[in-house]
Design a protein around this motif. Structure first.
Motif, PDB file in Angstrom:
ATOM      1  N   THR A 192       0.829  -1.209   0.000  1.00 27.30           N
ATOM      2  CA  THR A 192       0.000   0.000   0.000  1.00 27.30           C
ATOM      3  C   THR A 192       0.860   1.253   0.000  1.00 27.30           C
ATOM      4  OG1 THR A 192      -1.755  -1.158   1.194  1.00 27.30           O
ATOM      5  CG2 THR A 192      -1.802   1.248   1.243  1.00 27.30           C
ATOM      6  N   TYR A 193       1.894   1.283   0.862  1.00 25.64           N
ATOM      7  CA  TYR A 193       2.784   2.449   0.927  1.00 25.64           C
ATOM      8  C   TYR A 193       3.539   2.633  -0.393  1.00 25.64           C
ATOM      9  CZ  TYR A 193       2.187   2.017   6.043  1.00 25.64           C
ATOM     10  OH  TYR A 193       1.678   1.934   7.316  1.00 25.64           O
ATOM     11  N   THR A 194       4.049   1.527  -0.935  1.00 26.70           N
ATOM     12  CA  THR A 194       4.811   1.598  -2.183  1.00 26.70           C
ATOM     13  C   THR A 194       3.930   2.117  -3.320  1.00 26.70           C
ATOM     14  OG1 THR A 194       6.195  -0.267  -1.495  1.00 26.70           O
ATOM     15  CG2 THR A 194       6.176   0.263  -3.838  1.00 26.70           C
ATOM     16  N   SER A 195       2.705   1.609  -3.404  1.00 23.20           N
ATOM     17  CA  SER A 195       1.789   2.030  -4.470  1.00 23.20           C
ATOM     18  C   SER A 195       1.447   3.510  -4.345  1.00 23.20           C
ATOM     19  CB  SER A 195       0.505   1.188  -4.420  1.00 23.20           C
ATOM     20  OG  SER A 195       0.789  -0.173  -4.661  1.00 23.20           O
ATOM     21  N   ALA A 196       1.216   3.986  -3.127  1.00 21.36           N
ATOM     22  CA  ALA A 196       0.889   5.401  -2.908  1.00 21.36           C
ATOM     23  C   ALA A 196       2.040   6.295  -3.339  1.00 21.36           C
ATOM     24  CB  ALA A 196       0.544   5.635  -1.443  1.00 21.36           C
ATOM     25  N   LEU A 197       3.265   5.888  -2.997  1.00 18.60           N
ATOM     26  CA  LEU A 197       4.430   6.685  -3.358  1.00 18.60           C
ATOM     27  C   LEU A 197       4.661   6.654  -4.876  1.00 18.60           C
ATOM     28  CD1 LEU A 197       6.694   8.438  -2.339  1.00 18.60           C
ATOM     29  CD2 LEU A 197       7.988   6.381  -1.713  1.00 18.60           C
ATOM     30  N   ALA A 198       4.455   5.497  -5.489  1.00 18.32           N
ATOM     31  CA  ALA A 198       4.612   5.386  -6.944  1.00 18.32           C
ATOM     32  C   ALA A 198       3.573   6.231  -7.674  1.00 18.32           C
ATOM     33  CB  ALA A 198       4.504   3.919  -7.368  1.00 18.32           C
ATOM     34  N   GLN A 199       2.339   6.247  -7.155  1.00 16.44           N
ATOM     35  CA  GLN A 199       1.295   7.085  -7.757  1.00 16.44           C
ATOM     36  C   GLN A 199       1.657   8.555  -7.643  1.00 16.44           C
ATOM     37  OE1 GLN A 199      -2.229   5.699  -5.667  1.00 16.44           O
ATOM     38  NE2 GLN A 199      -2.975   4.706  -7.523  1.00 16.44           N
ATOM     39  N   ALA A 200       2.200   8.951  -6.491  1.00 15.88           N
ATOM     40  CA  ALA A 200       2.594  10.350  -6.290  1.00 15.88           C
ATOM     41  C   ALA A 200       3.692  10.755  -7.266  1.00 15.88           C
ATOM     42  CB  ALA A 200       3.062  10.560  -4.854  1.00 15.88           C
ATOM     43  N   MET A 201       4.450   9.774  -7.751  1.00 14.75           N
ATOM     44  CA  MET A 201       5.502  10.059  -8.726  1.00 14.75           C
ATOM     45  C   MET A 201       4.963  10.109 -10.147  1.00 14.75           C
ATOM     46  SD  MET A 201       8.612   7.750  -7.164  1.00 14.75           S
ATOM     47  CE  MET A 201       9.732   8.279  -8.462  1.00 14.75           C
ATOM     48  N   GLY A 202       3.670   9.821 -10.311  1.00 13.29           N
ATOM     49  CA  GLY A 202       3.040   9.933 -11.623  1.00 13.29           C
ATOM     50  C   GLY A 202       3.312   8.776 -12.557  1.00 13.29           C
ATOM     51  N   LEU A 203       3.580   7.590 -12.028  1.00 14.78           N
ATOM     52  CA  LEU A 203       3.864   6.442 -12.877  1.00 14.78           C
ATOM     53  C   LEU A 203       2.602   5.938 -13.561  1.00 14.78           C
ATOM     54  CD1 LEU A 203       6.442   4.429 -10.727  1.00 14.78           C
ATOM     55  CD2 LEU A 203       6.834   6.235 -12.396  1.00 14.78           C
ATOM     56  N   GLU A 204       2.782   5.282 -14.704  1.00 17.19           N
ATOM     57  CA  GLU A 204       1.672   4.732 -15.466  1.00 17.19           C
ATOM     58  C   GLU A 204       1.072   3.533 -14.742  1.00 17.19           C
ATOM     59  OE1 GLU A 204       0.441   5.977 -18.226  1.00 17.19           O
ATOM     60  OE2 GLU A 204       1.941   7.582 -18.366  1.00 17.19           O
TER      61      GLU A 204
ATOM     62  N   GLU B  66       0.345   0.503 -15.678  1.00 15.38           N
ATOM     63  CA  GLU B  66       1.029  -0.784 -15.839  1.00 15.38           C
ATOM     64  C   GLU B  66       2.252  -0.860 -14.940  1.00 15.38           C
ATOM     65  OE1 GLU B  66       1.884  -4.569 -16.854  1.00 15.38           O
ATOM     66  OE2 GLU B  66       0.032  -3.437 -17.224  1.00 15.38           O
ATOM     67  N   ASP B  67       3.000   0.233 -14.840  1.00 13.81           N
ATOM     68  CA  ASP B  67       4.152   0.271 -13.933  1.00 13.81           C
ATOM     69  C   ASP B  67       3.704   0.125 -12.486  1.00 13.81           C
ATOM     70  OD1 ASP B  67       6.007   0.652 -15.999  1.00 13.81           O
ATOM     71  OD2 ASP B  67       5.672   2.806 -15.997  1.00 13.81           O
TER      72      ASP B  67
ATOM     73  N   ILE C 191       7.604 -17.112 -13.570  1.00 13.92           N
ATOM     74  CA  ILE C 191       6.198 -16.835 -13.871  1.00 13.92           C
ATOM     75  C   ILE C 191       6.157 -15.656 -14.833  1.00 13.92           C
ATOM     76  CG2 ILE C 191       3.932 -16.290 -12.889  1.00 13.92           C
ATOM     77  CD1 ILE C 191       5.006 -17.371 -10.205  1.00 13.92           C
ATOM     78  N   SER C 192       5.669 -15.867 -16.045  1.00  5.35           N
ATOM     79  CA  SER C 192       5.823 -14.869 -17.111  1.00  5.35           C
ATOM     80  C   SER C 192       5.282 -13.499 -16.728  1.00  5.35           C
ATOM     81  CB  SER C 192       5.153 -15.365 -18.399  1.00  5.35           C
ATOM     82  OG  SER C 192       3.774 -15.617 -18.182  1.00  5.35           O
ATOM     83  N   PHE C 193       4.099 -13.429 -16.123  1.00  5.03           N
ATOM     84  CA  PHE C 193       3.515 -12.110 -15.841  1.00  5.03           C
ATOM     85  C   PHE C 193       4.185 -11.423 -14.651  1.00  5.03           C
ATOM     86  CE2 PHE C 193       1.214 -14.289 -12.562  1.00  5.03           C
ATOM     87  CZ  PHE C 193       0.756 -13.320 -11.670  1.00  5.03           C
ATOM     88  N   LEU C 194       5.111 -12.128 -13.975  1.00  6.08           N
ATOM     89  CA  LEU C 194       5.830 -11.551 -12.834  1.00  6.08           C
ATOM     90  C   LEU C 194       7.290 -11.279 -13.144  1.00  6.08           C
ATOM     91  CD1 LEU C 194       4.398 -13.678  -9.874  1.00  6.08           C
ATOM     92  CD2 LEU C 194       3.814 -11.328 -10.492  1.00  6.08           C
ATOM     93  N   ARG C 195       7.672 -11.427 -14.414  1.00  2.00           N
ATOM     94  CA  ARG C 195       9.092 -11.323 -14.753  1.00  2.00           C
ATOM     95  C   ARG C 195       9.665  -9.956 -14.387  1.00  2.00           C
ATOM     96  NH1 ARG C 195       8.995 -13.970 -19.771  1.00  2.00           N
ATOM     97  NH2 ARG C 195       8.956 -15.880 -18.535  1.00  2.00           N
ATOM     98  N   GLU C 196       8.919  -8.889 -14.655  1.00  2.00           N
ATOM     99  CA  GLU C 196       9.412  -7.549 -14.311  1.00  2.00           C
ATOM    100  C   GLU C 196       9.359  -7.313 -12.810  1.00  2.00           C
ATOM    101  OE1 GLU C 196       8.422  -4.376 -17.497  1.00  2.00           O
ATOM    102  OE2 GLU C 196       6.803  -5.832 -17.616  1.00  2.00           O
ATOM    103  N   ALA C 197       8.312  -7.817 -12.167  1.00  2.00           N
ATOM    104  CA  ALA C 197       8.218  -7.681 -10.712  1.00  2.00           C
ATOM    105  C   ALA C 197       9.355  -8.418 -10.022  1.00  2.00           C
ATOM    106  CB  ALA C 197       6.871  -8.208 -10.228  1.00  2.00           C
ATOM    107  N   ALA C 198       9.858  -9.483 -10.656  1.00  2.00           N
ATOM    108  CA  ALA C 198      10.951 -10.256 -10.069  1.00  2.00           C
ATOM    109  C   ALA C 198      12.196  -9.408  -9.867  1.00  2.00           C
ATOM    110  CB  ALA C 198      11.267 -11.461 -10.954  1.00  2.00           C
ATOM    111  N   GLU C 199      12.402  -8.401 -10.726  1.00  2.00           N
ATOM    112  CA  GLU C 199      13.568  -7.529 -10.576  1.00  2.00           C
ATOM    113  C   GLU C 199      13.497  -6.734  -9.266  1.00  2.00           C
ATOM    114  OE1 GLU C 199      16.186  -7.579 -12.442  1.00  2.00           O
ATOM    115  OE2 GLU C 199      15.329  -9.017 -13.876  1.00  2.00           O
TER     116      GLU C 199
END
Length: 372
Positions: free
Chosen positions: A185-197, A199-200, A251-259
């Motif tokens: 929740t905290y990470t998502s709020a901070l990422a939204q405040a940064m204006g990320l798309e 999908e990101d 897991i293909s749909f998690l490949r980027e999240a894996a980084e």
């Protein structure tokens, strides 16, 4: 069988009569108009014609101008031009402006029938093509909608699977129960405040939620050890980043999240692990996560210590800007109202109540291992 309807346009009554008579004898339903204006009026009232036959040379509005109007307002009606003028320029202009054929006057009945038959067939094929395209667009739209719905269902299924994976870790390491949800929740709020798309945002949220999934492979004797870890045990604990990465990247749909899972313990000055990444070498999601992770770690109670206030956590994060944390992301963090984080914590815990049997108050004292 329905008769094909033909509109004959000519300013000479004799030509109209002859053309109408010949066409009627061939089985067509014929209507005549004495000029372009009369033809346009008739088509406004009744546009359901299979063909328009028009003279080129007519007063006020000539046949080529009428052709322009017909191609714009009634594009599905084929138009055949006829004229006594055998001028290549006029003929070429008629074809360029949309006529399907050109007939010279005076015309023979067989020539007229042949031209009309071809033109009506042309119009029929044109209508079929238009209908096909319309139906194809409808099919594509419907299938796209179904595909989008299926993908949304699949994505929800993925997220349910992720939730189960995170809950499995919480059940195993009860000391940090609810941590994965809060830090997401905290990470998502901070990422939204940064204006990320969007999908990101999804990728970052999934990486944040699964950041500690590699601890599932950590032996219980180390993960649940009540005392301080030895250097050897600490080295094994630190393997959870790479272990988690190896689990998730398959897991293909998690490949980027894996980084993010792989890099969540890296520090901005290069002093983190497992690869000692520095600055922008660290994935953006992991740099955002680092602040959210520390915020939750500091403000959460542990059996061996009381959590700090959010104000104290903000001061510590500010102090570590440029060393542990990306200073630009810290600026975004500090720009958000201080009460943002406490409100998010309350909202997260009220939305996902934890079973009383998992309360940390009954757990033995152990060193805080969530940052290892």
């Amino acid at each position: 069988m329905t008769q094909e309807r033909i509109l004959v346009v000519d300013d000479e009554e004799s030509v109209r009569s002859v053309a109408a008579a010949l066409l009627a004898r061939s089985g067509y339903s014929v209507t005549t108009a004495e000029g372009a204006e009369a033809a346009l009026t008739r088509l406004q009232q009744d546009p359901d014609y299979d063909l328009v036959l028009s003279d080129v040379m007519m007063p006020v509005i000539d046949g080529l101008t009428l052709l322009d109007h017909l191609c714009t307002d009634h594009p599905n009606i084929p138009v055949v031009m006829f004229s006594a003028i055998n001028d290549i320029y006029v003929v070429t202009s008629a074809f360029r402006r949309g006529a399907v054929d050109y007939l010279l006057k005076p015309f023979e009945r067989t020539d007229l029938e042949s031209v009309v038959l071809r033109a009506i067939e042309h119009g029929r094929l044109r209508k079929q093509n238009t209908l096909y395209r319309h139906n194809l667009e409808a099919i594509v739209t419907a299938r796209t909608g179904r595909l989008r719905s299926t993908m949304q269902d699949l994505e929800r299924s993925y997220d349910i699977t992720l939730e189960a994976m995170g809950d499995a870790l919480d059940l195993r390491d009860q000391e940090t129960e609810g941590h994965s949800r809060r830090v997401t929740t905290y990470t998502s709020a901070l990422a939204q405040a940064m204006g990320l798309e969007s999908e990101d945002l999804r990728i970052i949220a999934r990486g944040a939620f699964l950041h500690d999934i590699g601890k599932i492979a950590t032996p219980d004797a180390i993960l649940l050890k009540p005392g301080r870890l030895t250097p050897e045990e600490t080295a094994i604990m630190k393997q959870h980043c790479e272990r988690g990465y190896e689990m998730v990247r398959k897991i293909s749909f998690l490949r980027e999240a894996a980084e993010i899972v792989y890099a969540h313990q890296e520090q901005f000055d290069g002093s983190g692990y497992p690869r000692g990444l520095r600055g922008e070498q660290i994935p953006l999601g992991a740099r955002i996560f680092a602040i959210a992770d520390t915020l939750d770690a500091m403000t959460s109670d542990r059996p061996y210590r009381k959590g700090t206030t959010f104000a104290e956590a903000r001061e510590e994060i500010t102090r570590c800007a440029g060393t542990q944390f990306d200073p630009q992301i810290v600026e975004v963090f500090l720009a958000l109202p201080a009460e943002t984080w406490s409100n998010l914590r309350i909202a997260t815990e009220s939305r996902f109540p934890l079973p009383s049997s998992l309360s940390s108050s009954a757990l033995p004292v152990a060193p805080d291992k969530q940052h290892i």
